[in-house]
Every structure is written in structure tokens, then in C-alpha cells.
Design a protein around this motif. Sequence first.
Motif, short mmCIF file in Angstrom:
data_model
loop_
_atom_site.label_atom_id
_atom_site.label_comp_id
_atom_site.label_asym_id
_atom_site.label_seq_id
_atom_site.Cartn_x
_atom_site.Cartn_y
_atom_site.Cartn_z
N ILE A 157 3.24 -3.75 -5.58
CA ILE A 157 4.19 -2.63 -5.54
C ILE A 157 3.69 -1.46 -6.38
O ILE A 157 3.71 -0.30 -5.94
N VAL A 158 3.24 -1.74 -7.59
CA VAL A 158 2.74 -0.68 -8.47
C VAL A 158 1.51 -0.02 -7.85
O VAL A 158 1.37 1.21 -7.88
N ALA A 159 0.62 -0.82 -7.28
CA ALA A 159 -0.59 -0.27 -6.66
C ALA A 159 -0.24 0.64 -5.49
O ALA A 159 -0.83 1.71 -5.32
N LEU A 160 0.73 0.22 -4.67
CA LEU A 160 1.14 1.05 -3.53
C LEU A 160 1.76 2.36 -4.01
O LEU A 160 1.45 3.44 -3.47
N ALA A 161 2.65 2.28 -5.00
CA ALA A 161 3.30 3.49 -5.52
C ALA A 161 2.29 4.45 -6.13
O ALA A 161 2.36 5.67 -5.93
N LEU A 162 1.33 3.91 -6.87
CA LEU A 162 0.29 4.75 -7.48
C LEU A 162 -0.59 5.39 -6.41
O LEU A 162 -0.97 6.56 -6.52
N THR A 163 -0.89 4.63 -5.36
CA THR A 163 -1.68 5.18 -4.26
C THR A 163 -0.96 6.35 -3.62
O THR A 163 -1.56 7.40 -3.33
N GLY A 164 0.34 6.18 -3.40
CA GLY A 164 1.12 7.27 -2.81
C GLY A 164 1.17 8.49 -3.70
O GLY A 164 1.17 9.63 -3.22
N THR A 165 1.20 8.27 -5.01
CA THR A 165 1.24 9.38 -5.95
C THR A 165 -0.08 10.13 -6.00
O THR A 165 -0.11 11.37 -6.04
N VAL A 166 -1.17 9.38 -5.96
CA VAL A 166 -2.50 9.99 -6.10
C VAL A 166 -3.02 10.54 -4.78
O VAL A 166 -3.52 11.67 -4.71
N ALA A 167 -2.88 9.75 -3.73
CA ALA A 167 -3.50 10.11 -2.44
C ALA A 167 -2.54 10.78 -1.48
O ALA A 167 -2.95 11.24 -0.41
N GLY A 168 -1.26 10.85 -1.82
CA GLY A 168 -0.29 11.42 -0.91
C GLY A 168 0.21 10.37 0.06
O GLY A 168 -0.25 9.22 0.07
N ARG A 169 1.16 10.77 0.92
CA ARG A 169 1.77 9.82 1.86
C ARG A 169 1.81 10.43 3.26
O ARG A 169 2.87 10.76 3.78
N PRO A 170 0.65 10.55 3.89
CA PRO A 170 0.63 11.14 5.23
C PRO A 170 1.19 10.18 6.28
O PRO A 170 0.80 9.02 6.36
N GLY A 171 2.12 10.67 7.06
CA GLY A 171 2.69 9.86 8.13
C GLY A 171 3.88 9.05 7.68
O GLY A 171 4.09 8.79 6.49
N PRO A 172 4.72 8.63 8.64
CA PRO A 172 5.96 7.92 8.31
C PRO A 172 5.73 6.55 7.66
O PRO A 172 6.48 6.16 6.78
#
Length: 203
Positions: A157-172
Motif C-alpha cells: 500500500i505504501v509503495a503504491l501510494a508513493l508511486t502515485g505521488t512521485v510518478a502521477g496517476r495517469p488513467g482511471p
Amino acid sequence: MAQFRSIQYLRGLAALLVVLFHATPREVGLAGEAGVDVFFVISGFVMWIATAGRSISPATFLYQRIVRVVPLYWLFTLLLAAAAFVAPQAFPRLVLTGERLLQSLAFIPHVEPHTGLILPLLVQGWTLNYEMFFYVLMALALFLPRAWRFAAVVGVIVALALTGTVAGRPGPLASVYLDSLLIEFAIGLAIGALATHGRLPGP
């Protein structure tokens, strides 16, 4: 499974906050958004309590979750789709397509065409996209030794949230599965772990 009656009171409070959010002007009911946050934390807590110290298979765990949530959600989604099909003029803001209906029933995040937001056909079900993803993570963790489960789920969960914070969240899909809201499930897991080890001061 240990019983925590106070959780039921907290669920009631969270439900009232959500009702406040939907029933009042946005500037008045803004605090009601916290109701969803409370529900996510409770979900993490309950999932830990439901699996800690128990021998439960991933399939049984998922079945128990699905029968509690899915039938009623599917029923109301199908009723809404049927009503929109029969009387589309009564739902001018609802975009009904076969693809969107299937995505909603399968808990696949997708863009609502009218608003551009990531919403299922039955708008109130948007939180279930997060819940189902979390349930799948918990089910996969049940394949691991008990000592590894907490660290594995929280780590993902933490890895996914950090990825979204750093790399953005393109797409639904990325917008949901890389959302920092997932951290709230991890907080619930942590509280549940403390509870099972007797490290909370009281109910």
C-alpha cells in the motif's frame, strides 16, 4: 474473532457524516467527507481482526467479503440501469452504455463521461473500487506466513501510494490503485495489529 462494539458506534458516526455531506450545501457538509476516511480505516481494522490468528483460505475470505457487499450493490446498479434504459429522460446526467455497466459491476475504475470523474454507474459505489482492491490485497497476503502478512500488505500500500505521488496517476486505474487514500486501510491494519497484541488502552 474479537468483538469491538465501539466500532459499530464509529460506523454509525461515519454514516451520519456521509449523510451530512450529501444532504447539505458543500460548504456546510464538507466535514462529511471525513466519513469515508473513517470507513476506510475501519475496513482495514476489521480485515485485520477477521484474519489475525485464524486459519482462513484466500477463497473463503473473498467469499465472505463478496456476499456482504456485492449482491446488494449489483441489485441497485442493475435497477438504476434498467430505469435509465426505460426512462432515459428521467436521468439526463447518466450516461448508460453496456461497457460502463459491466465495468461498474466488475469494480473496474472508469471515467464517467458527463463529469470526467472516475465514478461507477451507481455513483455512491465509488468507494467499493477501493474496498475490492484492498480485499484482493488481503486475500493474496493470506498465502503468506502469518508473520509476514502485515508488513507485506502495508508495504504494498505504501509503495503504491508513493508511486502515485512521485510518478502521477495517469488513467482511471492508476488514479484509484495509486491513490494515497489507500494509506487509510494501512492505518486501520496498524490499529488492528495493536489491538490483537493488547496494546490499545481500551475498546
